[in-house]
Design a protein around this motif. Structure first.
Motif, PDB file in Angstrom:
ATOM      1  N   VAL A   1       0.883  -1.166   0.000  1.00 46.14           N
ATOM      2  CA  VAL A   1       0.000   0.000   0.000  1.00 46.14           C
ATOM      3  C   VAL A   1       0.918   1.212   0.000  1.00 46.14           C
ATOM      4  O   VAL A   1       1.703   1.405   0.937  1.00 46.14           O
ATOM      5  N   VAL A   2       0.834   2.001  -1.075  1.00 48.02           N
ATOM      6  CA  VAL A   2       1.753   3.122  -1.260  1.00 48.02           C
ATOM      7  C   VAL A   2       1.010   4.381  -1.694  1.00 48.02           C
ATOM      8  O   VAL A   2      -0.056   4.301  -2.300  1.00 48.02           O
ATOM      9  N   PRO A   3       1.598   5.552  -1.391  1.00 43.05           N
ATOM     10  CA  PRO A   3       1.009   6.797  -1.898  1.00 43.05           C
ATOM     11  C   PRO A   3       1.000   6.760  -3.424  1.00 43.05           C
ATOM     12  O   PRO A   3       1.912   6.219  -4.053  1.00 43.05           O
TER      13      PRO A   3
ATOM     14  N   GLU B   1      -1.105  12.543  -6.605  1.00 48.31           N
ATOM     15  CA  GLU B   1      -1.135  13.668  -5.673  1.00 48.31           C
ATOM     16  C   GLU B   1      -1.812  13.354  -4.341  1.00 48.31           C
ATOM     17  O   GLU B   1      -1.314  13.684  -3.291  1.00 48.31           O
ATOM     18  N   GLU B   2      -2.976  12.722  -4.390  1.00 45.25           N
ATOM     19  CA  GLU B   2      -3.747  12.539  -3.158  1.00 45.25           C
ATOM     20  C   GLU B   2      -4.234  11.120  -2.910  1.00 45.25           C
ATOM     21  O   GLU B   2      -4.810  10.844  -1.878  1.00 45.25           O
ATOM     22  N   GLY B   3      -4.039  10.229  -3.853  1.00 43.95           N
ATOM     23  CA  GLY B   3      -4.582   8.888  -3.710  1.00 43.95           C
ATOM     24  C   GLY B   3      -3.593   7.880  -3.149  1.00 43.95           C
ATOM     25  O   GLY B   3      -2.460   8.211  -2.793  1.00 43.95           O
ATOM     26  N   TRP B   4      -4.065   6.652  -3.081  1.00 47.49           N
ATOM     27  CA  TRP B   4      -3.261   5.526  -2.611  1.00 47.49           C
ATOM     28  C   TRP B   4      -3.407   4.387  -3.599  1.00 47.49           C
ATOM     29  O   TRP B   4      -4.402   4.298  -4.315  1.00 47.49           O
ATOM     30  N   ALA B   5      -2.417   3.503  -3.632  1.00 49.59           N
ATOM     31  CA  ALA B   5      -2.442   2.378  -4.557  1.00 49.59           C
ATOM     32  C   ALA B   5      -2.036   1.102  -3.841  1.00 49.59           C
ATOM     33  O   ALA B   5      -1.299   1.129  -2.860  1.00 49.59           O
ATOM     34  N   VAL B   6      -2.530  -0.004  -4.372  1.00 48.31           N
ATOM     35  CA  VAL B   6      -2.055  -1.324  -3.980  1.00 48.31           C
ATOM     36  C   VAL B   6      -1.218  -1.809  -5.155  1.00 48.31           C
ATOM     37  O   VAL B   6      -1.712  -1.915  -6.279  1.00 48.31           O
ATOM     38  N   LYS B   7       0.058  -2.052  -4.883  1.00 48.47           N
ATOM     39  CA  LYS B   7       0.956  -2.523  -5.928  1.00 48.47           C
ATOM     40  C   LYS B   7       1.438  -3.926  -5.590  1.00 48.47           C
ATOM     41  O   LYS B   7       1.633  -4.259  -4.426  1.00 48.47           O
ATOM     42  N   ILE B   8       1.625  -4.702  -6.617  1.00 47.28           N
ATOM     43  CA  ILE B   8       2.174  -6.049  -6.482  1.00 47.28           C
ATOM     44  C   ILE B   8       3.657  -5.951  -6.806  1.00 47.28           C
ATOM     45  O   ILE B   8       4.049  -5.331  -7.803  1.00 47.28           O
ATOM     46  N   GLU B   9       4.490  -6.557  -5.964  1.00 48.40           N
ATOM     47  CA  GLU B   9       5.935  -6.515  -6.194  1.00 48.40           C
ATOM     48  C   GLU B   9       6.264  -6.937  -7.617  1.00 48.40           C
ATOM     49  O   GLU B   9       5.739  -7.924  -8.120  1.00 48.40           O
ATOM     50  N   GLY B  10       7.126  -6.152  -8.246  1.00 48.87           N
ATOM     51  CA  GLY B  10       7.600  -6.474  -9.579  1.00 48.87           C
ATOM     52  C   GLY B  10       6.730  -5.943 -10.702  1.00 48.87           C
ATOM     53  O   GLY B  10       7.096  -6.046 -11.864  1.00 48.87           O
ATOM     54  N   LYS B  11       5.608  -5.359 -10.373  1.00 47.46           N
ATOM     55  CA  LYS B  11       4.702  -4.821 -11.390  1.00 47.46           C
ATOM     56  C   LYS B  11       4.759  -3.301 -11.354  1.00 47.46           C
ATOM     57  O   LYS B  11       4.786  -2.698 -10.291  1.00 47.46           O
ATOM     58  N   GLU B  12       4.756  -2.686 -12.518  1.00 49.71           N
ATOM     59  CA  GLU B  12       4.792  -1.224 -12.606  1.00 49.71           C
ATOM     60  C   GLU B  12       3.430  -0.615 -12.284  1.00 49.71           C
ATOM     61  O   GLU B  12       3.333   0.334 -11.533  1.00 49.71           O
ATOM     62  N   GLU B  13       2.394  -1.155 -12.881  1.00 54.25           N
ATOM     63  CA  GLU B  13       1.052  -0.599 -12.717  1.00 54.25           C
ATOM     64  C   GLU B  13       0.418  -1.094 -11.416  1.00 54.25           C
ATOM     65  O   GLU B  13       0.555  -2.266 -11.053  1.00 54.25           O
ATOM     66  N   PRO B  14      -0.318  -0.240 -10.723  1.00 56.47           N
ATOM     67  CA  PRO B  14      -1.000  -0.659  -9.486  1.00 56.47           C
ATOM     68  C   PRO B  14      -2.087  -1.696  -9.778  1.00 56.47           C
ATOM     69  O   PRO B  14      -2.714  -1.667 -10.837  1.00 56.47           O
TER      70      PRO B  14
ATOM     71  N   TYR C   1       2.536  -4.968   2.881  1.00 59.89           N
ATOM     72  CA  TYR C   1       3.397  -3.952   3.459  1.00 59.89           C
ATOM     73  C   TYR C   1       2.677  -2.620   3.314  1.00 59.89           C
ATOM     74  O   TYR C   1       2.330  -2.214   2.202  1.00 59.89           O
ATOM     75  N   ILE C   2       2.450  -1.955   4.428  1.00 57.21           N
ATOM     76  CA  ILE C   2       1.763  -0.668   4.428  1.00 57.21           C
ATOM     77  C   ILE C   2       2.811   0.424   4.619  1.00 57.21           C
ATOM     78  O   ILE C   2       3.549   0.420   5.600  1.00 57.21           O
ATOM     79  N   HIS C   3       2.866   1.325   3.649  1.00 61.49           N
ATOM     80  CA  HIS C   3       3.843   2.405   3.659  1.00 61.49           C
ATOM     81  C   HIS C   3       3.209   3.694   4.170  1.00 61.49           C
ATOM     82  O   HIS C   3       2.000   3.891   4.055  1.00 61.49           O
ATOM     83  N   ASP C   4       4.045   4.589   4.693  1.00 59.89           N
ATOM     84  CA  ASP C   4       3.553   5.897   5.124  1.00 59.89           C
ATOM     85  C   ASP C   4       3.603   6.878   3.955  1.00 59.89           C
ATOM     86  O   ASP C   4       3.942   6.497   2.828  1.00 59.89           O
ATOM     87  N   ASP C   5       3.284   8.124   4.222  1.00 57.34           N
ATOM     88  CA  ASP C   5       3.258   9.152   3.177  1.00 57.34           C
ATOM     89  C   ASP C   5       4.612   9.351   2.497  1.00 57.34           C
ATOM     90  O   ASP C   5       4.679   9.807   1.360  1.00 57.34           O
ATOM     91  N   ASP C   6       5.691   9.030   3.204  1.00 58.59           N
ATOM     92  CA  ASP C   6       7.031   9.183   2.654  1.00 58.59           C
ATOM     93  C   ASP C   6       7.531   7.923   1.962  1.00 58.59           C
ATOM     94  O   ASP C   6       8.661   7.883   1.484  1.00 58.59           O
TER      95      ASP C   6
END
Length: 89
Positions: free
Chosen positions: A28-30, A33-46, A72-77
């Motif tokens: 889970v990554v920023p 500008e204001e949204g969040w995404a769920v990304k799969i390791e190794g993939k470019e697109e969310p 893995y949940i990431h913070d704003d940074d």
């Protein structure tokens, strides 16, 4: 001591090897500008994007539980603030 470029290459290779496998994890990554995404390791697109972090976390948990992997949940940074394990013991 390895330099940052070597560490970055090693990390990229690690994710690339797990991409598309049962070992790929959800992050889970920023996003934009204001949204969040769920990304799969190794993939470019969310895998998905949401307006709020809580929505992204909920979706990532569902996906990880279904795939029996980790979130893995990431913070704003972009730093990891929490990890959740849905792998079978």
């Amino acid at each position: 001591m390895a330099n940052k470029t070597d560490n970055h290459s090693d990390r990229d290779q690690y994710f690339k090897e797990r991409a598309g496998t049962d070992e790929a994890r959800f992050h889970v990554v920023p996003h934009d500008e204001e949204g969040w995404a769920v990304k799969i390791e190794g993939k470019e697109e969310p895998a998905c994007t949401t307006d709020t972090k809580s929505e992204a976390v909920k979706e990532a948990k569902r996906m990880a539980e279904e795939s029996q992997t980790m979130v893995y949940i990431h913070d704003d940074d972009g730093k990891i603030e929490e990890q959740l394990n849905y792998m079978e013991s």
